[in-house]
Design a protein around this motif. Sequence first.
Motif, mmCIF file in Angstrom:
data_model
loop_
_atom_site.group_PDB
_atom_site.id
_atom_site.type_symbol
_atom_site.label_atom_id
_atom_site.label_comp_id
_atom_site.label_asym_id
_atom_site.label_seq_id
_atom_site.Cartn_x
_atom_site.Cartn_y
_atom_site.Cartn_z
ATOM 1 N N MET A 1 0.935 -1.084 0.087
ATOM 2 C CA MET A 1 0.095 -0.021 0.020
ATOM 3 C C MET A 1 0.933 1.194 -0.023
ATOM 4 N N GLY A 2 -0.133 2.382 -0.290
ATOM 5 C CA GLY A 2 0.987 3.586 -0.190
ATOM 6 C C GLY A 2 1.487 4.016 1.169
ATOM 7 N N LYS A 3 2.552 5.071 0.965
ATOM 8 C CA LYS A 3 3.235 5.261 2.256
ATOM 9 C C LYS A 3 2.535 6.653 2.763
ATOM 10 N N LEU A 4 2.053 6.700 3.979
ATOM 11 C CA LEU A 4 1.864 7.736 4.832
ATOM 12 C C LEU A 4 2.916 8.714 4.829
ATOM 13 N N PHE A 5 2.702 10.170 4.691
ATOM 14 C CA PHE A 5 3.776 11.181 4.662
ATOM 15 C C PHE A 5 3.486 12.272 5.267
ATOM 16 N N LEU A 6 3.541 12.197 6.470
ATOM 17 C CA LEU A 6 3.293 13.408 7.406
ATOM 18 C C LEU A 6 4.391 13.877 8.451
ATOM 19 N N PRO A 7 4.657 14.922 8.469
ATOM 20 C CA PRO A 7 5.855 14.945 9.360
ATOM 21 C C PRO A 7 5.537 14.875 10.812
ATOM 22 N N VAL A 8 6.329 14.190 11.573
ATOM 23 C CA VAL A 8 6.239 13.805 13.072
ATOM 24 C C VAL A 8 5.947 14.845 13.847
ATOM 25 N N CYS A 9 6.406 16.069 13.413
ATOM 26 C CA CYS A 9 6.340 17.362 14.218
ATOM 27 C C CYS A 9 4.762 17.494 14.490
ATOM 28 N N LEU A 10 4.071 17.053 13.747
ATOM 29 C CA LEU A 10 2.450 17.639 13.624
ATOM 30 C C LEU A 10 1.536 16.341 14.818
ATOM 31 N N LEU A 11 2.464 15.663 15.052
ATOM 32 C CA LEU A 11 1.877 14.657 16.185
ATOM 33 C C LEU A 11 1.820 15.823 17.497
ATOM 34 N N LEU A 12 0.514 16.209 17.912
ATOM 35 C CA LEU A 12 0.737 17.114 18.977
ATOM 36 C C LEU A 12 -0.071 16.616 20.200
ATOM 37 N N PHE A 13 -1.494 16.718 20.286
ATOM 38 C CA PHE A 13 -2.378 15.967 21.451
ATOM 39 C C PHE A 13 -3.556 15.743 20.722
ATOM 40 N N SER A 14 -4.260 14.748 21.414
ATOM 41 C CA SER A 14 -5.661 14.411 20.909
ATOM 42 C C SER A 14 -6.433 15.519 21.663
ATOM 43 N N LEU A 15 -7.612 15.841 20.727
ATOM 44 C CA LEU A 15 -8.717 16.579 21.412
ATOM 45 C C LEU A 15 -10.120 15.891 20.893
ATOM 46 N N GLN A 16 -10.920 15.681 21.896
ATOM 47 C CA GLN A 16 -11.978 15.429 21.377
ATOM 48 C C GLN A 16 -13.284 16.369 21.115
ATOM 49 N N LEU A 17 -12.851 17.073 19.943
ATOM 50 C CA LEU A 17 -13.821 18.260 19.460
ATOM 51 C C LEU A 17 -14.141 17.908 18.147
ATOM 52 N N PRO A 18 -15.512 18.580 17.779
ATOM 53 C CA PRO A 18 -15.785 18.317 16.482
ATOM 54 C C PRO A 18 -14.936 19.051 15.620
ATOM 55 N N LEU A 19 -14.903 18.436 14.186
ATOM 56 C CA LEU A 19 -13.894 18.968 13.400
ATOM 57 C C LEU A 19 -13.735 20.228 13.110
ATOM 58 N N SER A 20 -15.085 20.727 13.090
ATOM 59 C CA SER A 20 -15.075 22.283 12.667
ATOM 60 C C SER A 20 -14.574 23.249 13.904
ATOM 61 N N ALA A 21 -14.377 22.534 15.082
ATOM 62 C CA ALA A 21 -13.726 23.223 16.195
ATOM 63 C C ALA A 21 -12.436 23.274 16.404
ATOM 64 N N GLN A 22 -11.657 22.399 15.556
ATOM 65 C CA GLN A 22 -10.207 22.077 15.729
ATOM 66 C C GLN A 22 -9.464 22.847 14.620
ATOM 67 N N THR A 23 -8.359 23.059 15.211
ATOM 68 C CA THR A 23 -7.247 23.667 14.627
ATOM 69 C C THR A 23 -6.591 22.907 13.579
ATOM 70 N N TYR A 24 -5.934 23.341 12.500
ATOM 71 C CA TYR A 24 -5.233 22.505 11.414
ATOM 72 C C TYR A 24 -4.257 21.570 12.109
ATOM 73 N N GLU A 25 -3.604 21.822 13.210
ATOM 74 C CA GLU A 25 -2.803 20.780 13.927
ATOM 75 C C GLU A 25 -3.592 19.940 14.509
ATOM 76 N N GLU A 26 -4.588 20.140 15.086
ATOM 77 C CA GLU A 26 -5.452 19.201 16.083
ATOM 78 C C GLU A 26 -6.222 18.468 14.862
ATOM 79 N N LEU A 27 -6.702 18.870 13.724
ATOM 80 C CA LEU A 27 -7.016 17.952 12.778
ATOM 81 C C LEU A 27 -6.287 17.026 12.220
ATOM 82 N N ILE A 28 -4.880 17.382 11.918
ATOM 83 C CA ILE A 28 -3.958 16.250 11.593
ATOM 84 C C ILE A 28 -3.796 15.095 12.731
ATOM 85 N N ASN A 29 -3.823 15.508 14.072
ATOM 86 C CA ASN A 29 -3.523 14.886 15.231
ATOM 87 C C ASN A 29 -4.723 13.609 15.266
ATOM 88 N N THR A 30 -5.873 14.419 15.039
ATOM 89 C CA THR A 30 -7.252 13.560 15.077
ATOM 90 C C THR A 30 -7.029 12.615 14.028
#
Length: 276
Positions: A1-30
Motif C-alpha cells: 500500500m501507499g506510504k503515509l507522509f506527514l511530518p512527525v512534528c505535527l503529532l501534538l495532542f488528541s482533542l475530542q472536539l468536532p472537526l469544525s472546532a479544531q485547528t489545522y494541527e489538531e485535525l492532523i492529530n485526529t
Amino acid sequence: MGKLFLPVCLLLFSLQLPLSAQTYEELINTFYEYEQKDDLPAAEECLKAAMRLEPANKLNYALLTNLGTIQRRQGHLDDALLSYSAALNQQPNNVTILENRAVLYTEMGNMELALNDYQKLLDINPLNEDALYQRGLLYIHSSDLLLAEIDFERIMELNPETVKGRLGMAILEKVRQNYEESEVILNYLIEKYPNYLLLYEERAELYFLTNRRGRAIADLNKVFAETPNPSAELYVLRGRVKLAQYEKESAAIDFRKALLLGYDAATIENLLKQTY
C-alpha cells in the motif's frame, strides 16, 4: 500500500472536539487517531477539513499524499490519483509521492504512466533499486524482456547482495519458461531469507506451472498463514491450484474473494465458469 507522509512534528495532542472546532494541527492529530483505529472515512474527512481550513498551508502536499493513501485503502483509486497528482503539483520531485503514484498507476492497469513515474524516479536517483525493480516488472508485463533483464542486472551491479535483483531474474526466467533456472534462484533466496513471503508466492506459482501442486499449496499455506491481508493475486493463484486439483467449490470461494478485492471481473468470470 501507499506510504503515509506527514511530518512527525505535527503529532501534538488528541482533542475530542468536532472537526469544525479544531485547528489545522489538531485535525492532523485526529487524523492519526482515526487512521490507527482503521476508521478510514473519518481519517479522510479530517484531512479534507484541515485543507479547507488552511488551503494555502505549505504542508498540504503531505496531507494530499496521506489522503491519496487513505483513498487507495478504501478502493477509491480515481480519487487517490487526483490526490497524489495534486500533491505532485506542489512537490514535483518528491520521491515518496512519485512512488505512491507509480504503484497506483500499476494497480489501475495504466502501465505506461507507471513507467513514466518510475523513469522520473530514476532521473532523480539512478541508483534507486526499487524503481529499477518495479520498472523491470513493468517491462516483463509488456513483454520487453531484454529491458527487464537490463534493469535487474543493473540492480545486481549496484548491490551484489540484492534480493530484488535476483528475485527479478527469477521472475524473468519463469516467464521465459526457464523453470529450472528460476527455481534455483528462488530456493537460494528462500534459504537465505526464509521470512520473505513474496519468495514463497513466486515459488508457488512456479510449482503450479510445473505441475507440482502439492508443493504449490504448501508454499501458499505458509503465505496465507503469515499474511494479515492476502492480495487478490494470492487468492487467484490458490484458486487456480485448487481448480487443477479438482477442488472446484474451494476454488470458487477463492476466486470470489479475489473479485471482492478488486481483481479483474472478466478474468474471474472465466475462472468461475470452470468451477461449475
